[in-house]
Design a protein around this motif. Structure first.
Motif, PDB file in Angstrom:
ATOM      1  N   LYS A 143      36.510 -25.377  -0.756  1.00 55.15           N
ATOM      2  CA  LYS A 143      36.318 -24.827  -2.096  1.00 55.15           C
ATOM      3  C   LYS A 143      35.357 -23.627  -2.072  1.00 55.15           C
ATOM      4  N   VAL A 144      35.277 -22.930  -3.208  1.00 55.87           N
ATOM      5  CA  VAL A 144      34.335 -21.820  -3.358  1.00 55.87           C
ATOM      6  C   VAL A 144      32.990 -22.386  -3.804  1.00 55.87           C
ATOM      7  N   ILE A 145      31.962 -22.182  -2.992  1.00 55.67           N
ATOM      8  CA  ILE A 145      30.631 -22.702  -3.283  1.00 55.67           C
ATOM      9  C   ILE A 145      29.649 -21.530  -3.280  1.00 55.67           C
ATOM     10  N   ALA A 146      28.788 -21.492  -4.283  1.00 58.94           N
ATOM     11  CA  ALA A 146      27.884 -20.352  -4.448  1.00 58.94           C
ATOM     12  C   ALA A 146      26.442 -20.720  -4.126  1.00 58.94           C
ATOM     13  N   ALA A 147      25.680 -19.688  -3.802  1.00 59.72           N
ATOM     14  CA  ALA A 147      24.236 -19.806  -3.604  1.00 59.72           C
ATOM     15  C   ALA A 147      23.627 -18.430  -3.825  1.00 59.72           C
ATOM     16  N   THR A 148      22.330 -18.405  -4.045  1.00 59.20           N
ATOM     17  CA  THR A 148      21.635 -17.133  -4.230  1.00 59.20           C
ATOM     18  C   THR A 148      21.607 -16.338  -2.926  1.00 59.20           C
ATOM     19  N   THR A 149      21.855 -15.046  -3.030  1.00 53.23           N
ATOM     20  CA  THR A 149      21.817 -14.163  -1.867  1.00 53.23           C
ATOM     21  C   THR A 149      20.467 -14.229  -1.164  1.00 53.23           C
ATOM     22  N   SER A 150      20.484 -14.288   0.159  1.00 53.62           N
ATOM     23  CA  SER A 150      19.280 -14.275   1.001  1.00 53.62           C
ATOM     24  C   SER A 150      18.385 -15.494   0.776  1.00 53.62           C
ATOM     25  N   LEU A 183      25.416 -14.805  -4.757  1.00 53.19           N
ATOM     26  CA  LEU A 183      25.164 -14.218  -6.065  1.00 53.19           C
ATOM     27  C   LEU A 183      23.690 -13.885  -6.241  1.00 53.19           C
ATOM     28  N   GLU A 184      23.413 -13.065  -7.242  1.00 57.42           N
ATOM     29  CA  GLU A 184      22.073 -12.525  -7.431  1.00 57.42           C
ATOM     30  C   GLU A 184      21.027 -13.595  -7.729  1.00 57.42           C
ATOM     31  N   SER A 185      21.403 -14.602  -8.501  1.00 53.69           N
ATOM     32  CA  SER A 185      20.447 -15.635  -8.893  1.00 53.69           C
ATOM     33  C   SER A 185      21.176 -16.944  -9.153  1.00 53.69           C
ATOM     34  N   VAL A 186      20.408 -18.030  -9.234  1.00 53.60           N
ATOM     35  CA  VAL A 186      21.012 -19.325  -9.522  1.00 53.60           C
ATOM     36  C   VAL A 186      21.604 -19.333 -10.927  1.00 53.60           C
ATOM     37  N   ASN A 187      20.986 -18.595 -11.850  1.00 52.70           N
ATOM     38  CA  ASN A 187      21.526 -18.544 -13.209  1.00 52.70           C
ATOM     39  C   ASN A 187      22.884 -17.858 -13.249  1.00 52.70           C
ATOM     40  N   THR A 188      23.050 -16.805 -12.448  1.00 51.47           N
ATOM     41  CA  THR A 188      24.352 -16.138 -12.354  1.00 51.47           C
ATOM     42  C   THR A 188      25.408 -17.111 -11.845  1.00 51.47           C
ATOM     43  N   ALA A 189      25.027 -17.880 -10.824  1.00 51.30           N
ATOM     44  CA  ALA A 189      25.951 -18.866 -10.261  1.00 51.30           C
ATOM     45  C   ALA A 189      26.312 -19.936 -11.290  1.00 51.30           C
ATOM     46  N   LEU A 190      25.310 -20.425 -12.004  1.00 53.29           N
ATOM     47  CA  LEU A 190      25.567 -21.465 -13.004  1.00 53.29           C
ATOM     48  C   LEU A 190      26.388 -20.933 -14.183  1.00 53.29           C
ATOM     49  N   ASP A 191      26.194 -19.659 -14.521  1.00 54.33           N
ATOM     50  CA  ASP A 191      27.016 -19.052 -15.573  1.00 54.33           C
ATOM     51  C   ASP A 191      28.482 -19.018 -15.160  1.00 54.33           C
ATOM     52  N   ASP A 192      28.737 -18.771 -13.870  1.00 55.09           N
ATOM     53  CA  ASP A 192      30.118 -18.806 -13.371  1.00 55.09           C
ATOM     54  C   ASP A 192      30.656 -20.232 -13.362  1.00 55.09           C
ATOM     55  N   LEU A 193      29.804 -21.188 -12.971  1.00 57.47           N
ATOM     56  CA  LEU A 193      30.245 -22.578 -12.894  1.00 57.47           C
ATOM     57  C   LEU A 193      30.556 -23.150 -14.272  1.00 57.47           C
ATOM     58  N   ARG A 194      29.809 -22.731 -15.277  1.00 55.55           N
ATOM     59  CA  ARG A 194      30.001 -23.287 -16.617  1.00 55.55           C
ATOM     60  C   ARG A 194      31.343 -22.890 -17.227  1.00 55.55           C
ATOM     61  N   LEU A 195      32.015 -21.901 -16.646  1.00 56.76           N
ATOM     62  CA  LEU A 195      33.329 -21.483 -17.145  1.00 56.76           C
ATOM     63  C   LEU A 195      34.392 -22.550 -16.918  1.00 56.76           C
ATOM     64  N   ALA A 203      31.247 -25.314  -6.943  1.00 54.40           N
ATOM     65  CA  ALA A 203      29.926 -25.914  -6.792  1.00 54.40           C
ATOM     66  C   ALA A 203      28.887 -24.829  -6.554  1.00 54.40           C
ATOM     67  N   VAL A 204      27.629 -25.205  -6.766  1.00 56.78           N
ATOM     68  CA  VAL A 204      26.486 -24.333  -6.486  1.00 56.78           C
ATOM     69  C   VAL A 204      25.456 -25.146  -5.710  1.00 56.78           C
ATOM     70  N   VAL A 205      24.900 -24.558  -4.662  1.00 61.63           N
ATOM     71  CA  VAL A 205      23.787 -25.177  -3.946  1.00 61.63           C
ATOM     72  C   VAL A 205      22.509 -24.479  -4.389  1.00 61.63           C
ATOM     73  N   GLY A 206      21.527 -25.274  -4.786  1.00 61.04           N
ATOM     74  CA  GLY A 206      20.281 -24.677  -5.268  1.00 61.04           C
ATOM     75  C   GLY A 206      19.189 -25.716  -5.426  1.00 61.04           C
ATOM     76  N   SER A 207      18.137 -25.329  -6.098  1.00 56.33           N
ATOM     77  CA  SER A 207      16.977 -26.189  -6.322  1.00 56.33           C
ATOM     78  C   SER A 207      17.294 -27.259  -7.360  1.00 56.33           C
ATOM     79  N   LEU A 208      17.005 -28.506  -7.033  1.00 57.80           N
ATOM     80  CA  LEU A 208      17.232 -29.598  -7.983  1.00 57.80           C
ATOM     81  C   LEU A 208      16.487 -29.373  -9.302  1.00 57.80           C
ATOM     82  N   PRO A 209      15.207 -28.948  -9.280  1.00 63.62           N
ATOM     83  CA  PRO A 209      14.526 -28.702 -10.559  1.00 63.62           C
ATOM     84  C   PRO A 209      15.233 -27.655 -11.417  1.00 63.62           C
ATOM     85  N   SER A 210      15.820 -26.647 -10.782  1.00 65.69           N
ATOM     86  CA  SER A 210      16.538 -25.619 -11.549  1.00 65.69           C
ATOM     87  C   SER A 210      17.780 -26.205 -12.212  1.00 65.69           C
ATOM     88  N   PHE A 211      18.465 -27.107 -11.515  1.00 71.55           N
ATOM     89  CA  PHE A 211      19.647 -27.742 -12.090  1.00 71.55           C
ATOM     90  C   PHE A 211      19.268 -28.668 -13.242  1.00 71.55           C
TER      91      PHE A 211
END
Length: 277
Positions: A143-150, A183-195, A203-211
């Motif tokens: 699947k397509v999975i996102a994360a913040t660049t760098s 993607l540029e930020s976790v929020n950008t990734a989550l904005d795509d996921l919410r669609l 899916a998005v891999v990121g910080s649990l507190p951010s989720f």
């Protein structure tokens, strides 16, 4: 040229090199102590770590930690909010003095940065859309999975993550994406996921507190499985100023010993992330 002349030249060169190194040592610390202000880079769009509050001021866990370090050093604080990839690229050129923005101290980053104080540890998690049929990480294969660049999350997806800090639990690679979306930020990734599930991302891999924060703010996501790894997050400065590093180390140690870091973590996350469990 005689052997004595050659030897004299070598010695003179060594003395000059040492003099230059000595002159450069502590230059950032000297600058901030002279001005009375330390400039700190952080993120403006990464709640609850750092964000713009309803008073149009930077707020959050990282922001409070940075303020605590500045207070310990007897300094005023100024914040600047460059993009994450600009921060991690190095070559700050005096634009800011310190980064307090949840950077993981990896070996590769250590080529550019010194990490004088790990101030908390966070679980790295996987978020999917609430309507996703995925019940395990295996269901995300291909699947397509996102994360913040760098970010460490991107490195994890690329199976190229090395975390060298002491006390970090071992981890394994449990995801097999068909495409990694950086993607540029976790929020950008989550904005795509919410669609919707699979519309742009699965899916998005990121910080649990951010989720957790995103769910509070109405994002239609859920956490899949257990954390994939735990990462230490540290203050970062550019290599070359051991005196500044020592001051920051002392500040973080003091905040840890007097319970400040624990209290700030509970304030922003409801959980004490200031030490590994």
């Amino acid at each position: 040229m005689t052997y004595r002349n050659i030897l004299t030249g070598i010695v003179a060169g060594l003395i000059m090199s040492l003099s230059v190194a000595s002159a450069q040592a502590g230059s950032v610390l000297d600058k901030v102590m002279k001005s009375g202000t330390i400039t700190v880079a952080t993120d403006a769009n990464w709640a609850p770590q750092s964000f713009i509050n309803d008073k149009n001021e930077l707020d959050g866990f990282d922001v409070d930690v940075a303020k605590g370090i500045a207070k310990f050093m007897g300094l005023k604080i100024k914040f600047i909010t460059p993009a994450w990839d600009i921060i991690t690229a190095g070559n700050w050129s005096g634009r800011w003095d310190m980064h307090v923005g949840s950077m993981t101290p990896t070996k590769k980053r250590g080529e550019k940065f010194t990490f004088p104080g790990v101030y908390y540890y966070t679980p790295a998690a996987v978020a999917v859309h609430k309507d996703s049929k995925a019940k395990s990480f295996a269901d995300l294969k291909g699947k397509v999975i996102a994360a913040t660049t760098s970010s460490t999350y991107e490195l994890y997806l690329k199976r190229d993550l090395t975390i060298d800090a002491e006390g970090v639990p071992a981890f394994s690679y449990q995801l097999e994406p068909g495409e990694i979306r950086s993607l540029e930020s976790v929020n950008t990734a989550l904005d795509d996921l919410r669609l919707g599930d699979g519309v742009r991302l699965s899916a998005v891999v990121g910080s649990l507190p951010s989720f957790v924060e995103a769910k509070k703010n109405g994002y239609p996501i859920r956490i899949l499985g257990e954390p994939v790894f735990y990462e230490p997050l540290s203050v970062a400065i550019e290599n070359g100023d051991d005196e500044l590093a020592a001051k920051i180390t002392a500040a973080v140690k003091s905040m840890k010993n007097d319970g400040t870091l624990s209290a700030l973590s509970k304030k922003w996350y409801g959980i004490d992330y200031s030490s590994t469990k």
